[in-house]
Design an enzyme around this catalytic site. Structure first.
Site, mmCIF file in Angstrom:
data_model
loop_
_atom_site.group_PDB
_atom_site.id
_atom_site.type_symbol
_atom_site.label_atom_id
_atom_site.label_comp_id
_atom_site.label_asym_id
_atom_site.label_seq_id
_atom_site.Cartn_x
_atom_site.Cartn_y
_atom_site.Cartn_z
ATOM 1 N N ARG A 32 -43.728 23.118 11.010
ATOM 2 C CA ARG A 32 -45.084 23.064 10.462
ATOM 3 C C ARG A 32 -45.284 24.206 9.539
ATOM 4 N NH1 ARG A 32 -49.506 24.727 14.334
ATOM 5 N NH2 ARG A 32 -49.456 26.427 12.809
ATOM 6 N N HIS A 71 -52.424 24.609 11.622
ATOM 7 C CA HIS A 71 -52.529 23.353 12.188
ATOM 8 C C HIS A 71 -53.223 22.509 11.725
ATOM 9 C CE1 HIS A 71 -53.055 20.826 15.563
ATOM 10 N NE2 HIS A 71 -54.342 20.980 15.474
ATOM 11 N N TYR A 84 -51.170 34.384 14.316
ATOM 12 C CA TYR A 84 -50.210 34.484 15.114
ATOM 13 C C TYR A 84 -48.637 34.230 15.120
ATOM 14 C CZ TYR A 84 -51.295 29.463 14.371
ATOM 15 O OH TYR A 84 -51.464 28.151 13.766
HETATM 16 C C1 LIG Z 1 -55.835 16.404 25.440
HETATM 17 C C2 LIG Z 1 -55.961 17.582 24.357
HETATM 18 N N1 LIG Z 1 -55.894 18.793 24.620
HETATM 19 C C3 LIG Z 1 -56.173 19.577 23.600
HETATM 20 C C4 LIG Z 1 -56.279 19.182 22.308
HETATM 21 C C5 LIG Z 1 -56.070 20.275 20.956
HETATM 22 N N2 LIG Z 1 -55.220 20.235 20.189
HETATM 23 C C6 LIG Z 1 -55.189 19.454 19.177
HETATM 24 S S1 LIG Z 1 -53.839 19.402 18.226
HETATM 25 C C7 LIG Z 1 -53.254 20.422 19.369
HETATM 26 C C8 LIG Z 1 -51.709 21.151 19.192
HETATM 27 C C9 LIG Z 1 -50.856 19.696 19.293
HETATM 28 O O1 LIG Z 1 -49.375 20.333 19.018
HETATM 29 P P1 LIG Z 1 -48.256 19.387 19.009
HETATM 30 O O2 LIG Z 1 -48.188 18.261 20.120
HETATM 31 O O3 LIG Z 1 -46.848 20.082 18.974
HETATM 32 O O4 LIG Z 1 -48.466 18.671 17.696
HETATM 33 P P2 LIG Z 1 -48.527 19.200 16.184
HETATM 34 O O5 LIG Z 1 -50.112 19.553 15.834
HETATM 35 O O6 LIG Z 1 -47.720 20.536 16.009
HETATM 36 O O7 LIG Z 1 -48.129 18.247 15.280
HETATM 37 C C10 LIG Z 1 -54.072 20.942 20.457
HETATM 38 C C11 LIG Z 1 -53.989 21.735 21.516
HETATM 39 C C12 LIG Z 1 -56.284 17.626 22.116
HETATM 40 N N3 LIG Z 1 -56.316 17.233 20.760
HETATM 41 N N4 LIG Z 1 -56.135 17.339 23.012
#
Ligand SMILES: Cc1ncc(C[n+]2csc(CCOP(=O)(O)OP(=O)(O)O)c2C)c(N)n1
Ligand SMILES: [Mg+2]
Lengths: 324, 380
Positions: free
Chosen positions: B270, B274, B283
């Site tokens: 990525r 985010h 970070y």
């Molecule tokens: C159940 C839940 N907990 C927390 C969040 C907040 N949140 C949104 S995206 C994210 C990180 C997701 O990481 P990843 O699965 O690696 O996907 P990426 O964004 O890297 O594509 C978090 C913690 C959420 N959307 N849903």
């Protein structure tokens, strides 16, 4: 006294609690280096180290489940759930476990912990970053539920929650995280649970509310004043335990009650408050008790300004009870 | 129905890294899927499209014309290489970064952009935050913000497809962070037990907001988790569109022919924050990003095409101009659509609007006519 935002007051309370008691630990997603997606835990890692400031894997059931274990063992965990909307993977741990541990064990095991989480709309976040689902937790005996509306209460209620012997769901009104500022007492400032606060006095009607909606109620009261009506705003602050006396007394004072919340209307906490008023202040009422609430729908994205109760809609309800 | 067992495949596909394209644009002949030239060009165009699309949408976001955007910049090969393996009737359960899969499979651009605007060009009429696309005609199921919920759902859809006797395959996407949620483990276990035609795709982009994958799991790789659930796991260079295509098409074939589920870890990165409201400098080191810029999936495949003389700088220039014009026209069209009607607030909660809900609208009708904006709004 320093002037702070609601967010800074959360941070100040956490710094204070962690400094005063080594048993206080915080854990959650993105709370360490990043300081939380809203920066509520900013600086905690640098000050208190990774053993007490834990970035967790992305699993709410893990965050709350392990926090329960820590609490059983004697620590005072303050887990953060990134948004209230994401609390549901941990729902079982909260309602079946944390809430019932004391009862199940006849008081032998307890879960003193504080689940901090931002709630509420007004940030264009769609329904997964906006909901006010306090009712699920209010409806779970064994949990306390508190919602501050200003920086001083934020610190005072959070420190009280951390000192409390039972699990507390601490709902932070994210829409006013940075917009509402106020003086915050230094040190171990406490606001007791179960005590509502009069945010504005007024003899003609009362608006019962909490959290971010207190500010909406204050704006509505200002609109009412233009019509010559003096409207009281009662900030409940703690929903469980509820300051029943304050609610009943306020209803008796003016006999006109409007209840304001963001959550959907049906089975929202407003229904409970209306029942309380009907049971204990019926003879004093001069108008029907009215509710101004979110719709019985999921929280929308584009039309959130219509879904969210605002000052005008609240004023309309005040007008109705005043002219009944 | 008694679940059938299958043997764990030999080899260490879940610990190694499947790569076809080398950095210099040459390919490993034994692993190259030997796609026909026009197919290669098509993959490249699609990656270019996604990259341009991200750029344009991030621009709109910065100008305040859309409120939120989650980019897939740097992850184009993983999205394109995998989605290209699905047939039109197949199903996709996306995570945040696979909106592009819907576009590539034919979701109209205007509706897609309408979703970002949340106006009446949006099929869900502004019900959801940007990036939460649904496209029924393409069996692209609505993204849900709560992480990981789609994984058992995808497994269930695949169980249904098999029950119906359809030759449908279901693609289930997730991020590396999602593999920590209970729903991941539940979904994997059901997939292993029931063995439906599902392909589980984890885009391991190194980060879940501020949490690096090394703090997400102590497992040596993500792919190896599949072993414990009794299905093959394959670790693939997610910035290598040919490797992704080869691995996913094999998994899709396997699923379609009754061979059961496969779990793939697509290793990528990525490169941006985010989302549009994140600040990654808090970070992570900029050097890490630079390193991954050198492994850019689009550049890498372009080198391959140039080397094979399937593509030229002039073609690239022309393609970019076409893509730019297409996006601009769709933006103009979507942007011109009016706000959703007031009634959209209560529509699609149930099949029919209950009378009390209809009555709730009356309370706000006057306010709606007057128009208004959210109080205390701030960016997410
Ligand atoms: C159940 C839940 N907990 C927390 C969040 C907040 N949140 C949104 S995206 C994210 C990180 C997701 O990481 P990843 O699965 O690696 O996907 P990426 O964004 O890297 O594509 C978090 C913690 C959420 N959307 N849903
Ligand atoms: Mg990730």
């Amino acid at each position: 006294m320093a002037v702070m935002t609601v967010l800074q007051a959360v941070n100040d309370a956490l710094h204070h609690a962690m400094g005063a008691d080594r048993d206080v630990v915080v854990l959650g997603e993105d709370i360490a280096e990043l300081g939380g997606v809203f920066r509520a835990t900013d600086g905690l890692l640098a000050k208190h180290g990774p053993e007490r400031v834990m970035n967790t894997p992305l699993a709410e059931s893990g965050i709350i489940g392990t926090a329960i274990g820590m609490a059983l063992y004697g620590l005072k965990p303050v887990p953060e759930i990134q948004f209230l909307d994401f609390i549901y993977p941990a729902f079982d741990q909260i309602v079946s476990e944390a809430a019932k541990m004391r009862y199940r064990s006849g008081g032998q095991f307890t879960c003193p912990m504080v689940i901090r989480t931002p709630y509420g709309g007004g940030i264009r976040g769609g329904h997964y970053h906006s909901q006010s689902s306090e009712t699920y937790f209010i409806h779970t005996p064994g949990l306390k539920v508190v919602v501050p509306s200003n920086p001083a209460d934020t610190k005072g209620l959070l420190l009280e929650a951390i000192a409390d012997p039972d699990p507390v769901v601490f709902l932070e009104p994210k829409a006013i995280y940075r917009t509402v500022k106020g003086e915050v007492p230094e040190g171990d400032h406490r606001v007791p649970f179960g005590k509502a606060a009069v945010a504005r006095e007024g003899a003609d009607a009362v608006v019962l509310c909490w959290g971010a909606m207190v500010h909406t109620a204050l704006k509505a009261a200002a609109l009412a004043e233009e019509q010559g009506w003096q409207v009281e705003v009662l900030d409940l602050r703690s929903l469980v335990p509820l300051d029943e006396e304050a609610v009943v007394e306020a209803a008796k004072r003016s006999g006109r009650v409007v209840i304001l919340h963001e959550a959907p209307r049906t089975n929202g906490f407003g229904g409970e408050l209306a029942a309380l008023v009907a049971e204990r202040a019926f003879e004093w009422l001069r108008a029907p008790v009215l509710r101004v609430t979110g719709f019985d729908t999921p929280f929308p994205y584009t039309l959130e300004h219509i879904y969210m109760p605002d000052a005008k809609r609240t004023f309309k309800a005040i007008e109705r009870v005043m002219t009944f | 129905m008694a679940p059938r067992r299958h043997a764990t495949p030999a080899g260490e596909a879940d610990l190694g890294l499947l790569r076809v394209l080398r950095d210099d644009g040459s390919s490993d002949r034994s692993l190259d899927p030997h796609l026909p030239p026009e197919r290669c060009v098509e993959l490249h165009r699609r990656m270019l499209f996604l990259r341009e699309f991200d750029r344009k949408m991030l621009g709109l976001q910065r100008q305040g014309r859309i409120a939120f955007y989650g980019a897939s910049l740097g992850q184009e090969a993983a999205v394109v290489g995998s989605a290209a393996c699905a047939l039109p009737g197949d199903w996709v359960f996306p995570a945040l970064r696979e909106g592009g899969a819907a576009l590539l499979r034919g979701m109209p651009l205007r509706t897609y952009i309408g979703q970002l605007y949340g106006n009446s060009a949006d099929e869900s009429l502004g019900h959801q935050q940007p990036m939460h696309f649904s496209w029924r005609a393409g069996n692209h199921v609505s993204l849900s913000s709560p992480i990981g919920t789609q994984i058992p759902q995808a497994v269930g859809a695949a169980m249904a497809a098999r029950l119906r006797g359809d030759r449908t395959v279901v693609l289930a996407y997730m991020g590396d962070g999602a593999t920590s949620e209970g729903d991941f483990h539940v979904g994997m276990n059901f997939a292993g037990v029931f063995r439906p035609p599902v392909v589980l795709l984890c885009q391991n982009n190194g980060w879940a907001i501020s949490v690096p994958v090394s703090a997400q799991t102590a497992s040596e790789t993500i792919a190896v988790k599949a072993r414990a659930y009794g299905m093959p796991g394959i670790r693939v260079d997610g910035n290598d569109v040919l490797a992704v295509f080869a691995a996913v098409s094999a998994a899709v074939e396997r699923a379609r022919s009754g061979g059961g589920p496969t779990f793939l870890e697509l290793l990528t990165y990525r490169r941006l924050g985010h989302s549009s409201s994140d600040d990654p400098s808090r970070y992570r080191e900029e050097g890490e990003v630079k390193e991954w810029e050198r492994k850019d999936p689009v550049d890498r495949f372009r080198k391959y095409l140039l080397r094979r003389r399937l593509w030229s700088a002039r073609q690239e220039e022309k393609a970019l101009a076409e893509i730019g014009a297409e996006i601009q026209a769709a933006v103009r069209e979507a942007e011109a659509a009016p706000e959703p009607p007031l009634e959209s607030l209560v529509r699609h909660v149930y099949a029919e609007v209950p009378a009390p809900l209809e009555a709730q609208l009356d309370e706000v009708r006057p306010a709606f006519r007057a128009g208004g904006k959210a109080e205390g709004a701030f960016p997410l």
